[in-house]
Write an enzyme that holds these catalytic residues in place. Sequence first.
Site, PDB file in Angstrom:
ATOM      1  N   LYS A  21       0.886  -1.251   0.081  1.00  0.00           N
ATOM      2  CA  LYS A  21       0.033  -0.004  -0.165  1.00  0.00           C
ATOM      3  C   LYS A  21       0.799   1.301   0.085  1.00  0.00           C
ATOM      4  O   LYS A  21       0.662   2.151  -0.509  1.00  0.00           O
ATOM      5  CB  LYS A  21      -1.127   0.093   1.223  1.00  0.00           C
ATOM      6  N   SER A  22       1.705   1.344   0.852  1.00  0.00           N
ATOM      7  CA  SER A  22       2.709   2.508   0.901  1.00  0.00           C
ATOM      8  C   SER A  22       3.353   2.761  -0.262  1.00  0.00           C
ATOM      9  O   SER A  22       3.563   4.119  -1.010  1.00  0.00           O
ATOM     10  CB  SER A  22       3.802   2.256   2.056  1.00  0.00           C
ATOM     11  N   ARG A  26       2.950   5.903  -3.254  1.00  0.00           N
ATOM     12  CA  ARG A  26       4.225   6.827  -3.674  1.00  0.00           C
ATOM     13  C   ARG A  26       4.405   6.662  -5.427  1.00  0.00           C
ATOM     14  O   ARG A  26       4.880   7.722  -5.843  1.00  0.00           O
ATOM     15  CB  ARG A  26       5.459   6.395  -2.895  1.00  0.00           C
ATOM     16  N   GLY A  94      -4.902   8.532   5.242  1.00  0.00           N
ATOM     17  CA  GLY A  94      -4.057   9.217   5.770  1.00  0.00           C
ATOM     18  C   GLY A  94      -2.970   9.507   5.079  1.00  0.00           C
ATOM     19  O   GLY A  94      -2.364  10.601   4.947  1.00  0.00           O
ATOM     20  N   ARG A 122      -7.952  13.086  12.367  1.00  0.00           N
ATOM     21  CA  ARG A 122      -6.638  12.784  12.524  1.00  0.00           C
ATOM     22  C   ARG A 122      -5.750  13.938  12.562  1.00  0.00           C
ATOM     23  O   ARG A 122      -5.973  15.079  11.946  1.00  0.00           O
ATOM     24  CB  ARG A 122      -6.386  11.960  11.260  1.00  0.00           C
ATOM     25  N   GLN A 169       5.025   9.279   7.032  1.00  0.00           N
ATOM     26  CA  GLN A 169       3.984  10.173   6.075  1.00  0.00           C
ATOM     27  C   GLN A 169       4.555  11.615   6.243  1.00  0.00           C
ATOM     28  O   GLN A 169       4.604  12.365   5.394  1.00  0.00           O
ATOM     29  CB  GLN A 169       2.612  10.126   6.821  1.00  0.00           C
ATOM     30  N   ASP A 315       1.635  -0.832  12.282  1.00  0.00           N
ATOM     31  CA  ASP A 315       0.357  -1.252  11.679  1.00  0.00           C
ATOM     32  C   ASP A 315      -0.072  -2.827  12.236  1.00  0.00           C
ATOM     33  O   ASP A 315      -1.223  -3.075  11.821  1.00  0.00           O
ATOM     34  CB  ASP A 315       0.125  -1.384  10.032  1.00  0.00           C
ATOM     35  N   LYS A 342      -4.382   6.472  14.824  1.00  0.00           N
ATOM     36  CA  LYS A 342      -4.696   5.999  13.463  1.00  0.00           C
ATOM     37  C   LYS A 342      -6.093   6.131  13.098  1.00  0.00           C
ATOM     38  O   LYS A 342      -6.789   6.881  13.662  1.00  0.00           O
ATOM     39  CB  LYS A 342      -4.161   4.562  13.582  1.00  0.00           C
ATOM     40  N   ARG A 346      -6.537   2.560  17.967  1.00  0.00           N
ATOM     41  CA  ARG A 346      -6.398   1.236  17.935  1.00  0.00           C
ATOM     42  C   ARG A 346      -6.198   0.487  19.128  1.00  0.00           C
ATOM     43  O   ARG A 346      -6.093  -0.798  19.405  1.00  0.00           O
ATOM     44  CB  ARG A 346      -5.272   0.975  16.719  1.00  0.00           C
TER      45      ARG A 346
HETATM   46  C1  S3P Z   1       2.420   5.028   6.362  1.00  0.00           C
HETATM   47  C2  S3P Z   1       3.228   5.219   7.447  1.00  0.00           C
HETATM   48  C3  S3P Z   1       2.437   4.967   8.690  1.00  0.00           C
HETATM   49  C4  S3P Z   1       1.596   3.596   8.648  1.00  0.00           C
HETATM   50  C5  S3P Z   1       0.655   4.041   7.481  1.00  0.00           C
HETATM   51  C6  S3P Z   1       1.497   4.113   6.249  1.00  0.00           C
HETATM   52  C7  S3P Z   1       3.085   5.451   4.709  1.00  0.00           C
HETATM   53  O1  S3P Z   1       2.015   6.225   9.389  1.00  0.00           O
HETATM   54  O2  S3P Z   1       1.007   3.588  10.002  1.00  0.00           O
HETATM   55  O3  S3P Z   1      -0.360   3.114   7.732  1.00  0.00           O
HETATM   56  O4  S3P Z   1       2.703   4.912   3.815  1.00  0.00           O
HETATM   57  O5  S3P Z   1       3.844   6.398   5.078  1.00  0.00           O
HETATM   58  P1  S3P Z   1       2.758   7.221   9.975  1.00  0.00           P
HETATM   59  O6  S3P Z   1       3.606   7.869   9.271  1.00  0.00           O
HETATM   60  O7  S3P Z   1       1.482   8.076  10.665  1.00  0.00           O
HETATM   61  O8  S3P Z   1       3.416   6.701  11.221  1.00  0.00           O
END
Ligand code: S3P
Length: 429
Positions: A21-22, A26, A94, A122, A169, A315, A342, A346
């Site tokens: 996902k991350s 990007r 987020g 958030r 993030q 996560d 989150k 959580r």
């Molecule tokens: C993510 C960073 C994390 C993670 C989120 C995805 C990202 O959050 O919990 O699910 O893709 O950069 P934080 O940057 O708030 O720790």
Amino acid sequence: MELVLEKVNKLKGNIFVPGDKSISHRSLILGSIAQGETRIYNFLDSLDCLKTLECMQALGAEIDLGKDNSIKIKGKGLYGLQEAKDMLDVGNSGTTIRLLTGLLSGQNFYSVLNGDNSIRRRPMKRVVEPLRLMRADIRGRENGQLTPLSIKGARLNPLRYTLPVASAQVKSALLLAALYTIGETVIKEPLPTRDHTERMLKIMQADIKIFPLEIKIKGGKELNGTDIFIPGDISSAAYFIVAASILKGSQIIINQVGVNPTRTGIIEILKKMGAKIDILNYKIKSNEPQADLKIEYSDLKGVEIKEEMVPFLIDELPLIAVVATQSQGKTVVTGAKELRVKETDRIKATVNELKKMGADIEEREDGFIIKGPSKLQGAVCNSYNDHRIAMSLSVAGLLAEGRTVIQNSECIDISFPGFKNTLRKLINS
Ligand code: S3P
């Protein structure tokens, strides 16, 4: 929608999990602002990533989502995005809102970012504050601490900044903004966090230098489009890694999972607890390591998880609570207060729902304490509309006596649309 689970004997078989996902988020953002073509393979077409895709399209990016989860982007270059005709809707994501806040701060147009009820709760101060130090013009409720955010693009200055919270993030938002400055931005992290943005910027030939806990990036240099092969998401694989580790007689293989060291905390901790996990066929593709994971059932013992470890498995912490209920002795998680901000709180969600199932779990301000092993009982559980809570409770449902019902389970599509089918495959094979 309700997801109903019954007790299962063991898991067997060989699976793939969807793309990370991350990295998917990007690849869309960086591909859109690079020059030339970017092709993305094994893109995660989950709700969160589709929100990033729609936002980038609304900003003028040319993105084609093909069959078999491949994507073709005709890059616009650093200065080729356009003002969107409407508010940008990030849904529940987020990552989308934080990264786009950074990206949009340096454009020469106006943008408004909005999202769902969870997004509007958030914290945004963590990105807005350092971006304002770069001269970004961002407004929002409570002086820009809460969404919706309106951003009047501005000429940004480079920044030297130490992140007060360990957040990938926030780091990524600042790296994106830094691309639009003249000069060098230096970002320091209190603890290492996932480094997918830096790795991708590197293969797109950004002027970036990566050191332990420090990144230096110079703005103004165009990025080059490239091919991006996205590995399976270790955070999605984690549900099956854990289920196979705690269901007697299980043996499974998960193919081509991302094993970037900033993400493998779940494997390290499970191994510390006594899990049997083999890492096979390790290779690096598109500057990201991946491997096949072989997991067998094993007797587990409790473990202590402290703040330094938290970003590597942030996560997966609700899931670790589930493992801990099946492990001998005490598991103590501290330094994880980030879990409270989150998609839902959580810590509260995990403690409330596992208690309903009979776990011996105690809430702490910054984590939880679990005493195991305990026999779990099926229960009607709330997902709090949080995908990770829904899937973690599903794993608990596989070993509980009787039926477990997860309410509002449609949120699973936020990160893992095929979750139920993949689980079914391991139960039947
Ligand atoms: C993510 C960073 C994390 C993670 C989120 C995805 C990202 O959050 O919990 O699910 O893709 O950069 P934080 O940057 O708030 O720790």
